[in-house]
Design a protein around this motif. Structure first.
Motif, PDB file in Angstrom:
ATOM      1  N   THR A 116     -10.770   5.728   4.309  1.00 56.73           N
ATOM      2  CA  THR A 116      -9.767   5.318   5.283  1.00 56.73           C
ATOM      3  C   THR A 116      -9.940   6.058   6.602  1.00 56.73           C
ATOM      4  O   THR A 116      -9.896   5.447   7.674  1.00 56.73           O
ATOM      5  N   SER A 117     -10.135   7.365   6.539  1.00 55.16           N
ATOM      6  CA  SER A 117     -10.304   8.125   7.776  1.00 55.16           C
ATOM      7  C   SER A 117     -11.560   7.689   8.513  1.00 55.16           C
ATOM      8  O   SER A 117     -11.578   7.615   9.745  1.00 55.16           O
ATOM      9  N   ARG A 118     -12.631   7.356   7.775  1.00 57.78           N
ATOM     10  CA  ARG A 118     -13.858   6.896   8.445  1.00 57.78           C
ATOM     11  C   ARG A 118     -13.642   5.555   9.132  1.00 57.78           C
ATOM     12  O   ARG A 118     -14.168   5.313  10.223  1.00 57.78           O
ATOM     13  N   VAL A 119     -12.881   4.667   8.485  1.00 56.88           N
ATOM     14  CA  VAL A 119     -12.592   3.363   9.091  1.00 56.88           C
ATOM     15  C   VAL A 119     -11.829   3.539  10.396  1.00 56.88           C
ATOM     16  O   VAL A 119     -12.122   2.892  11.407  1.00 56.88           O
ATOM     17  N   LEU A 120     -10.828   4.418  10.388  1.00 62.53           N
ATOM     18  CA  LEU A 120     -10.025   4.634  11.588  1.00 62.53           C
ATOM     19  C   LEU A 120     -10.841   5.251  12.713  1.00 62.53           C
ATOM     20  O   LEU A 120     -10.614   4.961  13.885  1.00 62.53           O
ATOM     21  N   ILE A 121     -11.805   6.093  12.368  1.00 68.55           N
ATOM     22  CA  ILE A 121     -12.604   6.773  13.381  1.00 68.55           C
ATOM     23  C   ILE A 121     -13.760   5.904  13.871  1.00 68.55           C
ATOM     24  O   ILE A 121     -14.008   5.796  15.074  1.00 68.55           O
ATOM     25  N   SER A 122     -14.455   5.257  12.924  1.00 61.44           N
ATOM     26  CA  SER A 122     -15.695   4.562  13.275  1.00 61.44           C
ATOM     27  C   SER A 122     -15.656   3.062  13.092  1.00 61.44           C
ATOM     28  O   SER A 122     -16.609   2.370  13.447  1.00 61.44           O
ATOM     29  N   GLY A 123     -14.576   2.537  12.506  1.00 60.79           N
ATOM     30  CA  GLY A 123     -14.527   1.116  12.223  1.00 60.79           C
ATOM     31  C   GLY A 123     -15.099   0.835  10.847  1.00 60.79           C
ATOM     32  O   GLY A 123     -15.654   1.718  10.185  1.00 60.79           O
ATOM     33  N   PRO A 124     -14.991  -0.417  10.363  1.00 65.26           N
ATOM     34  CA  PRO A 124     -15.473  -0.775   9.027  1.00 65.26           C
ATOM     35  C   PRO A 124     -16.969  -0.593   8.907  1.00 65.26           C
ATOM     36  O   PRO A 124     -17.722  -0.835   9.848  1.00 65.26           O
ATOM     37  N   GLN A 125     -17.417  -0.146   7.735  1.00 65.91           N
ATOM     38  CA  GLN A 125     -18.826   0.076   7.448  1.00 65.91           C
ATOM     39  C   GLN A 125     -19.339  -1.013   6.525  1.00 65.91           C
ATOM     40  O   GLN A 125     -18.573  -1.695   5.853  1.00 65.91           O
ATOM     41  N   PRO A 126     -20.679  -1.192   6.430  1.00 64.41           N
ATOM     42  CA  PRO A 126     -21.237  -2.183   5.504  1.00 64.41           C
ATOM     43  C   PRO A 126     -20.830  -1.876   4.079  1.00 64.41           C
ATOM     44  O   PRO A 126     -20.683  -0.714   3.688  1.00 64.41           O
ATOM     45  N   GLU A 127     -20.661  -2.920   3.293  1.00 63.22           N
ATOM     46  CA  GLU A 127     -20.260  -2.735   1.903  1.00 63.22           C
ATOM     47  C   GLU A 127     -21.449  -2.323   1.057  1.00 63.22           C
ATOM     48  O   GLU A 127     -22.591  -2.629   1.332  1.00 63.22           O
ATOM     49  N   ARG A 128     -21.169  -1.594  -0.007  1.00 58.20           N
ATOM     50  CA  ARG A 128     -22.186  -1.241  -0.985  1.00 58.20           C
ATOM     51  C   ARG A 128     -21.554  -1.326  -2.358  1.00 58.20           C
ATOM     52  O   ARG A 128     -20.336  -1.393  -2.496  1.00 58.20           O
TER      53      ARG A 128
ATOM     54  N   ASP B  11       0.846  -1.198   0.000  1.00 58.78           N
ATOM     55  CA  ASP B  11       0.000   0.000   0.000  1.00 58.78           C
ATOM     56  C   ASP B  11       0.882   1.249   0.000  1.00 58.78           C
ATOM     57  O   ASP B  11       0.731   2.164  -0.823  1.00 58.78           O
ATOM     58  N   LEU B  12       1.835   1.296   0.924  1.00 59.58           N
ATOM     59  CA  LEU B  12       2.745   2.441   1.002  1.00 59.58           C
ATOM     60  C   LEU B  12       3.562   2.594  -0.283  1.00 59.58           C
ATOM     61  O   LEU B  12       3.810   3.715  -0.748  1.00 59.58           O
TER      62      LEU B  12
ATOM     63  N   ILE C 231      -2.095   3.161   8.509  1.00 61.65           N
ATOM     64  CA  ILE C 231      -2.501   2.094   7.592  1.00 61.65           C
ATOM     65  C   ILE C 231      -2.513   0.757   8.308  1.00 61.65           C
ATOM     66  O   ILE C 231      -3.412  -0.071   8.115  1.00 61.65           O
ATOM     67  N   ARG C 232      -1.500   0.525   9.174  1.00 64.22           N
ATOM     68  CA  ARG C 232      -1.471  -0.721   9.928  1.00 64.22           C
ATOM     69  C   ARG C 232      -2.720  -0.863  10.805  1.00 64.22           C
ATOM     70  O   ARG C 232      -3.340  -1.924  10.878  1.00 64.22           O
ATOM     71  N   LEU C 233      -3.118   0.225  11.453  1.00 63.19           N
ATOM     72  CA  LEU C 233      -4.323   0.199  12.280  1.00 63.19           C
ATOM     73  C   LEU C 233      -5.566  -0.021  11.423  1.00 63.19           C
ATOM     74  O   LEU C 233      -6.490  -0.744  11.808  1.00 63.19           O
ATOM     75  N   GLU C 234      -5.581   0.601  10.237  1.00 61.56           N
ATOM     76  CA  GLU C 234      -6.707   0.416   9.323  1.00 61.56           C
ATOM     77  C   GLU C 234      -6.829  -1.047   8.921  1.00 61.56           C
ATOM     78  O   GLU C 234      -7.915  -1.638   8.949  1.00 61.56           O
ATOM     79  N   VAL C 235      -5.701  -1.645   8.537  1.00 61.95           N
ATOM     80  CA  VAL C 235      -5.707  -3.036   8.089  1.00 61.95           C
ATOM     81  C   VAL C 235      -6.173  -3.965   9.207  1.00 61.95           C
ATOM     82  O   VAL C 235      -6.907  -4.930   8.980  1.00 61.95           O
ATOM     83  N   GLU C 236      -5.780  -3.668  10.446  1.00 61.53           N
ATOM     84  CA  GLU C 236      -6.236  -4.477  11.565  1.00 61.53           C
ATOM     85  C   GLU C 236      -7.752  -4.407  11.729  1.00 61.53           C
ATOM     86  O   GLU C 236      -8.399  -5.376  12.123  1.00 61.53           O
ATOM     87  N   ARG C 237      -8.334  -3.268  11.381  1.00 60.92           N
ATOM     88  CA  ARG C 237      -9.776  -3.100  11.535  1.00 60.92           C
ATOM     89  C   ARG C 237     -10.568  -3.707  10.381  1.00 60.92           C
ATOM     90  O   ARG C 237     -11.755  -3.983  10.527  1.00 60.92           O
TER      91      ARG C 237
END
Length: 238
Positions: free
Chosen positions: A212-224, A137-138, A168-174
């Motif tokens: 990405t910023s939303r994932v880090l703040i709120s966690g993964p969201q439902p897919e669309r 990714d990087l 990014i590491r934190l994002e991937v973990e989520r």
């Protein structure tokens, strides 16, 4: 509450290793907002001199993760939701400019390197290799900024690499079970750059970083289902 001591580091690239370790501990909350970071104590736990620790704290201060209180020392600043949004909006602005310059230059080698980085990301998804995914990714984002041909833009992007690596590491973990939407957004970005459509490329950059910023703040969201380049349907998070 007791906290485990920091691990002893090998005497190679001590300043960089110390910076990365402290950055990660701050973002993960191991060091609490407002907590004082005592050079001599950190150096003792890491088994090094105070020099690398001092360099690390200076680097983290430049990133906004620590602050200096005159005559008292260094303290952890609080990384609020707005800070995360700001980091990714700055990144989106930089990479939108980079994408425009890459399209203007139309350098086949840069486009091939972007595709190669995508290939590494796909291989990491198949292998379920999170560290490799982060590095790929990087690599893609660094390739985009370097491919702009603007050395100042590239250097500006590189100053954020350490913080970006940790985020990014934190994002991937989520999103450990949702690699595919992340993968598809990067694939769409490269496809839009290849298309030469500036508006679609800009939209692809901002969509990626805002998700990405939303994932880090709120966690993964439902897919669309959303439409990618040339009308392709792809999965994404909202």
């Amino acid at each position: 509450m007791e906290r485990e001591d920091l691990p002893t580091l090998a005497h190679t690239s001590l300043a960089e290793a110390t910076t990365e370790l402290l950055r990660e501990r701050i973002i993960q909350g191991t060091f609490a907002p407002g907590e004082r970071l005592i050079e001599v104590e950190i150096a003792r736990q890491l088994g090094t001199s105070r020099g690398p620790v001092r360099e690390a704290l200076a680097a983290l201060r430049a990133e906004g993760l620590t602050r200096d209180d005159p005559h008292r020392g260094s303290y952890v600043t609080s990384l609020q939701d707005r800070d995360i949004i700001d980091v990714y909006e700055v990144r989106a602005a930089l990479e939108t400019g980079a994408a425009f310059l890459v399209m203007e230059r139309n350098d086949p080698e840069t486009l091939d390197r972007l595709e190669a980085a995508l290939g590494l990301m796909r291989a990491a998804v198949v292998a379920d290799d999170r560290p490799a995914f982060v590095e790929a990714d990087l690599s893609l984002h660094a390739t985009l900024c370097r491919g702009s041909g603007n050395e100042r833009l590239y250097r500006m992007s590189e100053t954020q690499t350490g913080l970006l690596r940790t985020l990014i590491r934190l994002e991937v973990e989520r999103v450990v079970h949702q690699f595919e939407p992340v993968m598809e957004e990067h694939a769409n970005l490269v496809a839009e750059i290849r298309s030469g459509d500036r508006m679609r490329a800009a939209d692809a950059v901002w969509t990626l970083f805002r998700r990405t910023s939303r994932v880090l703040i709120s966690g993964p969201q439902p897919e669309r289902e959303v439409t990618g380049s040339k009308g392709r349907s792809r999965s994404a998070t909202t």
